[in-house]
Design a protein around this motif. Structure first.
Motif, PDB file in Angstrom:
ATOM      1  N   ALA A 134       1.469  16.612 -10.014  1.00  7.49           N
ATOM      2  CA  ALA A 134       0.610  16.049 -10.882  1.00  7.49           C
ATOM      3  C   ALA A 134      -0.177  14.718 -10.411  1.00  7.49           C
ATOM      4  N   TYR A 135       0.780  13.877  -9.505  1.00  5.23           N
ATOM      5  CA  TYR A 135       0.424  12.702  -9.036  1.00  5.23           C
ATOM      6  C   TYR A 135      -0.712  12.833  -8.054  1.00  5.23           C
ATOM      7  N   LEU A 136      -0.463  13.931  -6.992  1.00  7.98           N
ATOM      8  CA  LEU A 136      -1.172  14.083  -5.868  1.00  7.98           C
ATOM      9  C   LEU A 136      -2.501  14.546  -6.725  1.00  7.98           C
ATOM     10  N   LEU A 137      -2.437  15.334  -7.648  1.00  2.00           N
ATOM     11  CA  LEU A 137      -3.902  16.076  -7.873  1.00  2.00           C
ATOM     12  C   LEU A 137      -4.625  15.106  -8.922  1.00  2.00           C
ATOM     13  N   ALA A 138      -3.646  14.027  -9.470  1.00  2.00           N
ATOM     14  CA  ALA A 138      -4.604  13.184 -10.268  1.00  2.00           C
ATOM     15  C   ALA A 138      -5.361  12.037  -9.357  1.00  2.00           C
ATOM     16  N   TRP A 139      -5.029  11.685  -8.244  1.00  2.95           N
ATOM     17  CA  TRP A 139      -5.567  10.829  -7.624  1.00  2.95           C
ATOM     18  C   TRP A 139      -5.946  11.113  -6.166  1.00  2.95           C
ATOM     19  N   SER A 140      -6.067  12.245  -5.766  1.00  3.47           N
ATOM     20  CA  SER A 140      -6.623  12.750  -4.449  1.00  3.47           C
ATOM     21  C   SER A 140      -7.297  14.306  -4.593  1.00  3.47           C
ATOM     22  N   PRO A 141      -8.359  14.502  -3.782  1.00  2.37           N
ATOM     23  CA  PRO A 141      -8.873  15.801  -3.948  1.00  2.37           C
ATOM     24  C   PRO A 141      -8.159  16.671  -3.015  1.00  2.37           C
ATOM     25  N   VAL A 142      -7.237  16.187  -2.174  1.00  2.00           N
ATOM     26  CA  VAL A 142      -6.681  17.107  -0.963  1.00  2.00           C
ATOM     27  C   VAL A 142      -5.909  18.187  -1.244  1.00  2.00           C
ATOM     28  N   CYS A 143      -5.277  18.142  -2.349  1.00  2.00           N
ATOM     29  CA  CYS A 143      -4.151  19.418  -2.565  1.00  2.00           C
ATOM     30  C   CYS A 143      -4.956  20.613  -3.532  1.00  2.00           C
ATOM     31  N   TRP A 144      -6.117  20.117  -3.947  1.00  2.00           N
ATOM     32  CA  TRP A 144      -6.737  21.059  -5.089  1.00  2.00           C
ATOM     33  C   TRP A 144      -7.183  22.253  -4.348  1.00  2.00           C
ATOM     34  N   PRO A 145      -6.893  23.621  -4.868  1.00  2.00           N
ATOM     35  CA  PRO A 145      -7.248  24.926  -4.133  1.00  2.00           C
ATOM     36  C   PRO A 145      -9.022  24.900  -4.391  1.00  2.00           C
ATOM     37  N   ASP A 146      -9.412  25.750  -3.351  1.00  2.00           N
ATOM     38  CA  ASP A 146     -10.751  26.042  -3.266  1.00  2.00           C
ATOM     39  C   ASP A 146     -11.294  27.036  -4.490  1.00  2.00           C
ATOM     40  N   ALA A 147     -10.183  27.808  -5.023  1.00  2.37           N
ATOM     41  CA  ALA A 147     -10.547  28.753  -6.205  1.00  2.37           C
ATOM     42  C   ALA A 147      -9.299  28.798  -7.101  1.00  2.37           C
ATOM     43  N   PHE A 148      -9.638  29.118  -8.353  1.00  2.00           N
ATOM     44  CA  PHE A 148      -8.577  29.374  -9.401  1.00  2.00           C
ATOM     45  C   PHE A 148      -8.704  30.884  -9.467  1.00  2.00           C
ATOM     46  N   PRO A 149      -7.688  31.498  -9.997  1.00  2.00           N
ATOM     47  CA  PRO A 149      -7.569  32.936 -10.225  1.00  2.00           C
ATOM     48  C   PRO A 149      -8.376  33.117 -11.380  1.00  2.00           C
ATOM     49  N   PRO A 150      -9.163  34.074 -11.558  1.00  2.00           N
ATOM     50  CA  PRO A 150      -9.965  34.557 -12.758  1.00  2.00           C
ATOM     51  C   PRO A 150      -8.996  34.624 -13.964  1.00  2.00           C
TER      52      PRO A 150
ATOM     53  N   TYR B  75       7.489   9.113 -11.718  1.00  2.00           N
ATOM     54  CA  TYR B  75       6.951   7.763 -12.053  1.00  2.00           C
ATOM     55  C   TYR B  75       7.365   6.676 -11.184  1.00  2.00           C
ATOM     56  N   SER B  76       8.630   6.746 -10.887  1.00  2.00           N
ATOM     57  CA  SER B  76       9.317   5.723  -9.888  1.00  2.00           C
ATOM     58  C   SER B  76       8.645   5.836  -8.627  1.00  2.00           C
ATOM     59  N   VAL B  77       8.473   6.902  -8.003  1.00  2.00           N
ATOM     60  CA  VAL B  77       7.591   7.190  -6.710  1.00  2.00           C
ATOM     61  C   VAL B  77       6.300   6.962  -6.683  1.00  2.00           C
ATOM     62  N   PHE B  78       5.591   7.246  -7.490  1.00  2.00           N
ATOM     63  CA  PHE B  78       4.067   7.000  -7.715  1.00  2.00           C
ATOM     64  C   PHE B  78       3.542   5.665  -8.525  1.00  2.00           C
ATOM     65  N   GLN B  79       4.516   5.252  -9.267  1.00  2.00           N
ATOM     66  CA  GLN B  79       3.974   4.057  -9.983  1.00  2.00           C
ATOM     67  C   GLN B  79       4.823   2.896  -9.823  1.00  2.00           C
ATOM     68  N   ALA B  80       5.968   2.925 -10.302  1.00  2.00           N
ATOM     69  CA  ALA B  80       6.781   1.969 -10.201  1.00  2.00           C
ATOM     70  C   ALA B  80       7.173   1.221  -8.915  1.00  2.00           C
ATOM     71  N   TRP B  81       7.285   2.207  -7.835  1.00  2.00           N
ATOM     72  CA  TRP B  81       7.396   1.413  -6.359  1.00  2.00           C
ATOM     73  C   TRP B  81       6.472   0.473  -6.315  1.00  2.00           C
ATOM     74  N   GLY B  82       5.256   0.777  -6.311  1.00  2.00           N
ATOM     75  CA  GLY B  82       4.086   0.033  -6.327  1.00  2.00           C
ATOM     76  C   GLY B  82       4.071  -1.142  -7.137  1.00  2.00           C
TER      77      GLY B  82
ATOM     78  N   VAL C 185       0.659  -1.187   0.017  1.00  2.00           N
ATOM     79  CA  VAL C 185       0.137  -0.052   0.067  1.00  2.00           C
ATOM     80  C   VAL C 185       0.744   1.452   0.067  1.00  2.00           C
ATOM     81  N   LEU C 186       0.626   2.173  -0.801  1.00  2.00           N
ATOM     82  CA  LEU C 186       1.277   3.481  -1.069  1.00  2.00           C
ATOM     83  C   LEU C 186       0.604   4.532  -0.488  1.00  2.00           C
ATOM     84  N   VAL C 187       1.399   5.211   0.356  1.00  2.00           N
ATOM     85  CA  VAL C 187       0.387   6.904   0.726  1.00  2.00           C
ATOM     86  C   VAL C 187       1.518   7.806   0.593  1.00  2.00           C
ATOM     87  N   ALA C 188       1.067   9.034   0.284  1.00  2.00           N
ATOM     88  CA  ALA C 188       1.974  10.202   0.212  1.00  2.00           C
ATOM     89  C   ALA C 188       1.502  11.158   1.441  1.00  2.00           C
TER      90      ALA C 188
END
Length: 768
Positions: free
Chosen positions: A268-284, A364-371, A31-34
């Motif tokens: 990019a990996y944190l944003l692809a697989w988890s909602p945690v690090c996304w901002p509440d708002a984008f700049p206009p 890729y090694s950290v978030f994919q190949a390791w697992g 099991v992998l966790v960041a």
């Protein structure tokens, strides 16, 4: 964000992404966790009772310290094993739990590590005990369920299809024989190129915060930080400085927000697989540009990203409850990555190009190949373990440790450059050039086996054979001769005597595709425009390599299922192979393609309908082949009778497209409000496609060759009672048009045996 990094992370839970269930077998579970801080993490795997609802005895356990990849990024893949040699069985449901010991000795449960003020309620389980669960592949092939998919571009059009996996698991969660057993993501899990400007705005800021330092990227005669290379303004540096080809042929928008830094690829990996690090708002958009078209593009990208964010909770839960295996394709680094020798000469000769490829492969090694292959990262002295240590040193030094940087490049297999010429080193072997690599470079390909199947996952990116006697833009062998032996032939020979296995091969790029695409590729190759349509990524452009692949598979196995992606549509083909003269030596290859998870386009929407089969229907195709040297020649129906003029062909083959059956509804009720963001529900209904009334008719939507909308595929088998052979079935799930009001699926089904009629017809007609 940098100045308020501490405040930003105070609002976030300990777990930034995950848990991701990865390599899982009877004797070990990974099991992998960041995490946002250093921890020792303990993993325990439990038996369950009452169809998964109750927790039983602890069977496997393991613990490991996280690796500090940045000030606020600590990643760990923990593998649990039995202290007394126990094994998991394939008829039970298992649960797992994590416990975290922080640097200050604070203990946190999994539930506590998932929650924070910003995320007060997080569920990654389908049961009241709130533990993620999984099942192992069964003994019988007819009980096996495999999910596969590819190409998930965050700002791609349409609704992300990966959350459909959450519904598939939820509807069968208590049934070990019907529940999905494994997930294979076959390429383009993230996009390094073709990045939306709002995504880069998030990834660039988040990346610097995660690392705690700003990377000095080699640009020109000096250095630039990621923030100095603003979103939407990277086309020139990505094309001219890094040498990337995605922006050629008037496609500068594809690289105008290219990922470059290590922090951006991590983010990019944190944003692809988890909602945690996304901002509440984008700049206009008006804060970013005054150009009207740029404003429109920004706003559309934000809308598409928000649609992705809306379903990330379901994605996270699904990935915690099914073993996930992956392999890279080009976009995980950059479009055209290692496409041909010309690309390698251009990019690896550039300091910025080399650094970007290295950053992408390290992420890729950290978030994919390791697992995928945890053993490479677990044992002292193994390349993965050394890579993690070098990555930690690189981060501690804030990117100034030259020895650590060189070690990372070696373990990732980045070729050295000739000190006299500045170009990357190649090795001439078996008549082709292959990229030089350090002897301790990581191995990206791997094999997964169960009691009823084996999955051979190919690395068709870093072991390419570039023709030594042709121009640098010539199409390569996707597997050089050595790689063909080591990745495929030797793997097949190891289990040749085990008739209980069904063999799957993961080929990230398609072996067979639409014939019109073949014509386009050969036209572009003839005119030297190889980068505009990825000429060289298709197996059927280099016929020598294709012939070698087909004969290797067909001589070692009578039945093979190929899983592939890459091409942004879902389909199925059957390839029947027979030796000449006629003998009992016959084989069948069934290729099942699933693409894209989130990247449907106008063209794929059109070929999804009946329009494609009316205008350019896929016809039966035939080839003759030779083994020494490997060669194949397509024979049309018109000149089939003249094939006797060809000198002693050794085999023949026939390719046929499997028609998809009429669309069916998802087998259980689904609340579509959980899939479509409220503000998008009306926009999907009023899209430009709806201006055409005929587009709304389900009959017109029900094309017979491909699924061209965002889709996810489920593969299973049925044993025929009449012919005593297996039928392989791919159900491609997608969102119905025009209102996106329900999940539906299209079924592709074919017998897992050669088409005897077509093979016999080939021989009979050819002998006249």
């Amino acid at each position: 964000m940098n100045n308020q990094a501490g405040d930003f992370f105070e609002d976030l839970p300990l777990i930034l992404a995950g848990p991701l269930l990865q390599h899982t077998e009877a004797k070990s579970v990974t099991v992998l966790v960041a995490l946002q801080q250093s921890c020792q993490v303990e993993l325990k795997v439990y038996a369950t009772t009452n169809q998964g609802e109750g927790l039983g005895n602890c069977l496997l356990e393991g613990r490991r310290f996280s690796v500090a990849l940045g000030k606020y990024l600590h990643v760990v893949a923990i593998t649990a094993v039995s202290p007394v040699g126990d094994s998991l069985t394939n008829d039970g449901i298992y649960a797992y739990d994590l416990q975290f010991t922080c640097a200050d000795q604070t203990l946190l449960t999994l539930e506590q590590a998932l929650c924070s003020n910003r995320f007060p309620r997080v569920s990654i389980s389908y049961f009241e005990h709130q533990k993620p669960t999984f099942v192992l592949p069964p003994d019988r092939l007819e009980d096996l369920h495999i999910i596969h998919a590819s190409c998930r571009k965050p700002h791609g059009s349409g609704i992300d299809a990966l959350p459909i996996l959450d519904s598939l698991i939820a509807s069968t969660v208590k049934e070990p024989r019907r529940r999905p057993h494994q997930l294979f993501l076959t390429g383009d899990q993230i996009y390094g190129d073709d990045v939306a400007a709002p995504f880069l705005w998030v990834a660039s800021n988040l990346g610097d915060v995660l690392l705690g330092w700003e990377e000095q990227l080699p640009v020109g005669q000096g250095y630039c930080t990621p923030k100095e290379l603003a979103p939407g303004e990277r086309a020139q540096v990505a094309t001219e400085e890094a040498g990337f080809t995605a922006g050629l042929h008037n496609k500068s928008a594809k690289v105008s927000s290219h990922l470059l830094s290590l922090g951006e690829y991590y983010a990019a990996y944190l944003l692809a697989w988890s909602p945690v690090c996304w901002p509440d708002a984008f700049p206009p958009g008006k804060w970013v540009s005054c150009d009207r078209q740029a404003l429109k593009t920004w706003d559309q990208a934000v809308a598409d990203l928000r649609q992705l964010m809306y379903t990330l909770g379901m994605v996270r839960r699904a990935l915690a409850n099914i073993p996930m295996y992956t392999i890279f394709d080009d976009h995980d680094v950059s479009d055209d990555w290692n496409l041909n020798q010309a690309w390698c000469l251009q990019v690896y000769s550039s300091p910025l190009g080399r650094r970007t490829v290295q950053n992408a492969l390290l992420a890729y090694s950290v978030f994919q190949a390791w697992g995928n292959t945890p053993e490479q990262f677990a044992v002292v002295g193994q390349s993965g373990k050394k890579l993690l240590a070098a990555a930690e040193s690189w981060s501690i030094s804030a990117g100034t440790d030259v020895a650590a940087q060189e070690a990372i490049a070696n373990y990732l297999g980045i070729p050295n450059c000739n000190p006299n010429t500045g170009i990357p080193n190649f090795v001439l072997e078996d008549g082709v050039f292959i990229l030089e690599r350090h002897p301790e470079a990581l191995t990206w390909h791997y094999i997964i086996r169960s009691n009823c199947h084996e999955v051979i996952v190919l690395d068709t990116r870093t072991w390419r054979g570039y023709p030594a006697d042709k121009k640098p833009i010539a199409p390569p062998m996707l597997l050089c001769p050595r790689a063909m032996r080591e990745q495929l032939l030797q793997s097949l020979q190891k289990t040749a005597d085990n008739q209980n296995f069904t063999t799957f091969v993961i080929a990230p790029t398609n072996v067979f595709g639409l014939q019109v695409i073949d014509w386009i590729h050969h036209w572009h190759l003839k005119h030297g425009k190889v980068f505009s349509t990825d000429v060289g990524d298709a197996w059927n452009v280099n016929f020598e390599a294709l012939a070698k692949l087909l004969t290797t598979l067909c001589e070692q196995r009578k039945q093979v299922v190929i899983l592939s992606g890459d091409i942004h549509y879902s389909c199925a083909t059957r390839f029947s192979y027979g030796a000449i003269p006629q003998s009992s030596k016959q084989s069948v290859l069934v290729q099942l393609t699933a693409s894209a998870l989130k990247n449907e386009e106008t063209l794929t929407r059109l070929i999804h309908t009946r329009l494609k089969q009316w205008l350019l229907p896929e016809k039966i195709r035939r080839w003759l082949g030779w083994n020494h040297p490997p060669k194949m020649l397509e024979v049309s129906a018109k000149n089939l009778q003249r094939r006797q003029a060809l000198t002693n062909p050794e085999w023949h083959c026939v390719l046929e497209w499997i028609q998809r059956q009429p669309t069916q509804k998802f087998p259980s009720p689904v609340d579509m409000s959980t899939f479509v963001l409220l503000r998008n529900r009306t926009s999907y209904r009023s899209s430009w496609l709806q201006r055409f009334k005929f587009w709304q008719f389900p009959w017109f939507q029900d094309g017979r060759e491909v699924v061209g909308l965002n889709n996810l595929a489920s593969v299973h088998f049925e044993l025929s009672t009449t012919s005593n052979c297996y039928q392989v079935i791919q159900d491609s799930y997608w969102f119905s048009l025009p209102l996106s009001t329900e999940i539906v699926y299209s079924r592709f089904a074919t017998n897992l045996q050669p088409n005897q009629y077509l093979l016999d017809e080939f021989l009979i007609v050819g002998s006249k």
